[in-house]
Design a protein around this motif. Sequence first.
Motif, PDB file in Angstrom:
ATOM      1  N   ALA A  76       0.822  -1.212   0.000  1.00  0.00           N
ATOM      2  CA  ALA A  76       0.000   0.000   0.000  1.00  0.00           C
ATOM      3  C   ALA A  76       0.860   1.268   0.000  1.00  0.00           C
ATOM      4  CB  ALA A  76      -0.935  -0.005   1.206  1.00  0.00           C
ATOM      5  N   GLN A  77       1.999   1.243   0.663  1.00  0.00           N
ATOM      6  CA  GLN A  77       2.879   2.425   0.683  1.00  0.00           C
ATOM      7  C   GLN A  77       3.459   2.686  -0.703  1.00  0.00           C
ATOM      8  OE1 GLN A  77       5.617   1.461   3.830  1.00  0.00           O
ATOM      9  NE2 GLN A  77       4.353   2.473   5.373  1.00  0.00           N
ATOM     10  N   LEU A  78       3.735   1.626  -1.438  1.00  0.00           N
ATOM     11  CA  LEU A  78       4.233   1.778  -2.796  1.00  0.00           C
ATOM     12  C   LEU A  78       3.156   2.405  -3.686  1.00  0.00           C
ATOM     13  CD1 LEU A  78       6.596   1.201  -4.696  1.00  0.00           C
ATOM     14  CD2 LEU A  78       5.631  -1.056  -5.079  1.00  0.00           C
ATOM     15  N   LEU A  79       1.921   1.967  -3.507  1.00  0.00           N
ATOM     16  CA  LEU A  79       0.809   2.534  -4.269  1.00  0.00           C
ATOM     17  C   LEU A  79       0.602   4.006  -3.914  1.00  0.00           C
ATOM     18  CD1 LEU A  79      -1.732  -0.426  -4.048  1.00  0.00           C
ATOM     19  CD2 LEU A  79      -0.280   0.208  -5.982  1.00  0.00           C
ATOM     20  N   GLU A  80       0.717   4.316  -2.637  1.00  0.00           N
ATOM     21  CA  GLU A  80       0.562   5.697  -2.192  1.00  0.00           C
ATOM     22  C   GLU A  80       1.660   6.579  -2.792  1.00  0.00           C
ATOM     23  OE1 GLU A  80       0.579   8.223   1.990  1.00  0.00           O
ATOM     24  OE2 GLU A  80       0.048   6.088   2.031  1.00  0.00           O
ATOM     25  N   ALA A  81       2.873   6.081  -2.818  1.00  0.00           N
ATOM     26  CA  ALA A  81       3.988   6.832  -3.411  1.00  0.00           C
ATOM     27  C   ALA A  81       3.753   7.055  -4.909  1.00  0.00           C
ATOM     28  CB  ALA A  81       5.302   6.096  -3.193  1.00  0.00           C
ATOM     29  N   ALA A  82       3.252   6.023  -5.586  1.00  0.00           N
ATOM     30  CA  ALA A  82       2.976   6.139  -7.026  1.00  0.00           C
ATOM     31  C   ALA A  82       1.880   7.171  -7.274  1.00  0.00           C
ATOM     32  CB  ALA A  82       2.583   4.781  -7.593  1.00  0.00           C
ATOM     33  N   ARG A  83       0.854   7.172  -6.442  1.00  0.00           N
ATOM     34  CA  ARG A  83      -0.212   8.177  -6.575  1.00  0.00           C
ATOM     35  C   ARG A  83       0.341   9.577  -6.303  1.00  0.00           C
ATOM     36  NH1 ARG A  83      -3.473   4.121  -4.046  1.00  0.00           N
ATOM     37  NH2 ARG A  83      -4.952   3.308  -5.565  1.00  0.00           N
ATOM     38  N   GLY A  84       1.230   9.669  -5.313  1.00  0.00           N
ATOM     39  CA  GLY A  84       1.851  10.947  -4.985  1.00  0.00           C
ATOM     40  C   GLY A  84       2.697  11.491  -6.133  1.00  0.00           C
ATOM     41  N   MET A  85       3.197  10.587  -6.968  1.00  0.00           N
ATOM     42  CA  MET A  85       3.979  11.002  -8.139  1.00  0.00           C
ATOM     43  C   MET A  85       3.073  11.402  -9.296  1.00  0.00           C
ATOM     44  SD  MET A  85       7.024   8.118  -7.940  1.00  0.00           S
ATOM     45  CE  MET A  85       7.159   8.085  -9.682  1.00  0.00           C
ATOM     46  N   GLY A  86       1.752  11.246  -9.091  1.00  0.00           N
ATOM     47  CA  GLY A  86       0.797  11.676 -10.103  1.00  0.00           C
ATOM     48  C   GLY A  86       0.354  10.604 -11.078  1.00  0.00           C
ATOM     49  N   LEU A  87       0.612   9.327 -10.783  1.00  0.00           N
ATOM     50  CA  LEU A  87       0.168   8.265 -11.682  1.00  0.00           C
ATOM     51  C   LEU A  87      -1.352   8.163 -11.672  1.00  0.00           C
ATOM     52  CD1 LEU A  87       3.178   7.497 -11.711  1.00  0.00           C
ATOM     53  CD2 LEU A  87       2.474   5.114 -11.536  1.00  0.00           C
ATOM     54  N   THR A  88      -1.924   7.981 -12.858  1.00  0.00           N
ATOM     55  CA  THR A  88      -3.367   7.751 -12.969  1.00  0.00           C
ATOM     56  C   THR A  88      -3.659   6.315 -12.550  1.00  0.00           C
ATOM     57  OG1 THR A  88      -3.245   6.950 -15.247  1.00  0.00           O
ATOM     58  CG2 THR A  88      -3.498   9.348 -14.932  1.00  0.00           C
ATOM     59  N   ASP A  89      -4.927   5.987 -12.389  1.00  0.00           N
ATOM     60  CA  ASP A  89      -5.301   4.617 -12.029  1.00  0.00           C
ATOM     61  C   ASP A  89      -4.796   3.620 -13.067  1.00  0.00           C
ATOM     62  OD1 ASP A  89      -6.502   5.426  -9.686  1.00  0.00           O
ATOM     63  OD2 ASP A  89      -8.542   5.390 -10.496  1.00  0.00           O
ATOM     64  N   ARG A  90      -4.923   3.957 -14.346  1.00  0.00           N
ATOM     65  CA  ARG A  90      -4.464   3.065 -15.417  1.00  0.00           C
ATOM     66  C   ARG A  90      -2.945   2.873 -15.350  1.00  0.00           C
ATOM     67  NH1 ARG A  90      -6.191   1.308 -20.674  1.00  0.00           N
ATOM     68  NH2 ARG A  90      -8.200   2.209 -20.172  1.00  0.00           N
ATOM     69  N   GLN A  91      -2.217   3.974 -15.128  1.00  0.00           N
ATOM     70  CA  GLN A  91      -0.767   3.878 -15.014  1.00  0.00           C
ATOM     71  C   GLN A  91      -0.369   3.073 -13.786  1.00  0.00           C
ATOM     72  OE1 GLN A  91      -0.098   8.123 -15.030  1.00  0.00           O
ATOM     73  NE2 GLN A  91       0.906   8.036 -17.043  1.00  0.00           N
ATOM     74  N   LEU A  92      -1.081   3.277 -12.711  1.00  0.00           N
ATOM     75  CA  LEU A  92      -0.826   2.534 -11.483  1.00  0.00           C
ATOM     76  C   LEU A  92      -0.956   1.032 -11.746  1.00  0.00           C
ATOM     77  CD1 LEU A  92      -0.251   3.282  -8.494  1.00  0.00           C
ATOM     78  CD2 LEU A  92      -2.692   2.996  -8.095  1.00  0.00           C
ATOM     79  N   LEU A  93      -2.003   0.662 -12.474  1.00  0.00           N
ATOM     80  CA  LEU A  93      -2.231  -0.745 -12.801  1.00  0.00           C
ATOM     81  C   LEU A  93      -1.115  -1.296 -13.684  1.00  0.00           C
ATOM     82  CD1 LEU A  93      -4.100  -3.267 -12.736  1.00  0.00           C
ATOM     83  CD2 LEU A  93      -5.188  -2.333 -14.787  1.00  0.00           C
ATOM     84  N   THR A  94      -0.823  -0.594 -14.766  1.00  0.00           N
ATOM     85  CA  THR A  94       0.116  -1.136 -15.760  1.00  0.00           C
ATOM     86  C   THR A  94       1.584  -0.983 -15.385  1.00  0.00           C
ATOM     87  OG1 THR A  94       0.036   0.925 -17.041  1.00  0.00           O
ATOM     88  CG2 THR A  94      -1.500  -0.826 -17.670  1.00  0.00           C
ATOM     89  N   ILE A  95       1.915   0.040 -14.614  1.00  0.00           N
ATOM     90  CA  ILE A  95       3.324   0.291 -14.283  1.00  0.00           C
ATOM     91  C   ILE A  95       3.719  -0.317 -12.934  1.00  0.00           C
ATOM     92  CG2 ILE A  95       5.024   2.102 -13.791  1.00  0.00           C
ATOM     93  CD1 ILE A  95       3.506   3.896 -15.779  1.00  0.00           C
ATOM     94  N   VAL A  96       2.770  -0.393 -12.010  1.00  0.00           N
ATOM     95  CA  VAL A  96       3.104  -0.843 -10.661  1.00  0.00           C
ATOM     96  C   VAL A  96       2.449  -2.189 -10.318  1.00  0.00           C
ATOM     97  CG1 VAL A  96       3.040  -0.251  -8.187  1.00  0.00           C
ATOM     98  CG2 VAL A  96       3.376   1.554  -9.900  1.00  0.00           C
ATOM     99  N   GLU A  97       1.124  -2.221 -10.327  1.00  0.00           N
ATOM    100  CA  GLU A  97       0.423  -3.393  -9.805  1.00  0.00           C
ATOM    101  C   GLU A  97       0.648  -4.661 -10.629  1.00  0.00           C
ATOM    102  OE1 GLU A  97      -3.469  -1.769  -7.550  1.00  0.00           O
ATOM    103  OE2 GLU A  97      -3.352  -1.228  -9.684  1.00  0.00           O
ATOM    104  N   LEU A  98       0.381  -4.602 -11.932  1.00  0.00           N
ATOM    105  CA  LEU A  98       0.537  -5.811 -12.749  1.00  0.00           C
ATOM    106  C   LEU A  98       1.974  -6.337 -12.770  1.00  0.00           C
ATOM    107  CD1 LEU A  98      -1.955  -5.256 -15.704  1.00  0.00           C
ATOM    108  CD2 LEU A  98      -2.159  -6.848 -13.773  1.00  0.00           C
ATOM    109  N   PRO A  99       2.968  -5.479 -12.960  1.00  0.00           N
ATOM    110  CA  PRO A  99       4.333  -6.018 -12.919  1.00  0.00           C
ATOM    111  C   PRO A  99       4.673  -6.692 -11.588  1.00  0.00           C
ATOM    112  CG  PRO A  99       4.353  -3.869 -13.951  1.00  0.00           C
ATOM    113  CD  PRO A  99       2.967  -4.074 -13.396  1.00  0.00           C
TER     114      PRO A  99
END
Length: 178
Positions: A76-99
């Motif tokens: 969850a902290q990684l997701l929060e950091a990614a959101r803080g960097m301005g990633l959209t939900d789609r980017q969050l999925l494709t760049i962080v979660e799925l990998p």
Amino acid sequence: FGVPVGILITRYDSLAQPVLTISGIIQTIPSIALLAFMIPVPGLGLGVKSAICALFLYALLPIIRNTYTGIQEVDAQLLEAARGMGLTDRQLLTIVELPLATRTIMAGIRTSAVINVGVATLAAFIGAGGLGDPIVTGLQLNDTDLILAGAIPAALLAIVVDQLLGLIERILAPKGME
């Protein structure tokens, strides 16, 4: 189909339990019974169409569950950091979660594939042919050699499928996650 459904239920928590329960119920149906249940379905009948439909249904649970679990377990902290960097939900999925969930998702796909190779041999009982034909005939004739003529290639096919999917997993998984 299982991966998008797994992703969907991570986004809509209220769907997670019903989807996992339904796919779990399907998985608990004995494979030969599931094949038989497909025969009276309009448009399926005896043969390959029923087998494909049953194998599709049988493959869902490990793929959906592993996709759901893999994405849910991303820190969850990684997701929060990614959101803080301005990633959209789609980017969050494709760049962080799925990998980060790749290994878990591929474990479900590999499990489904290996199980389905074995279950596909039972499709011979509903006229779908394949490597199950010599097994069924060998059972009827009490001929061990004939049974092995279907069982050994099916086992080897399951191993090859698992190894190929393992190669795909290594290609897809982010570097440093070995």
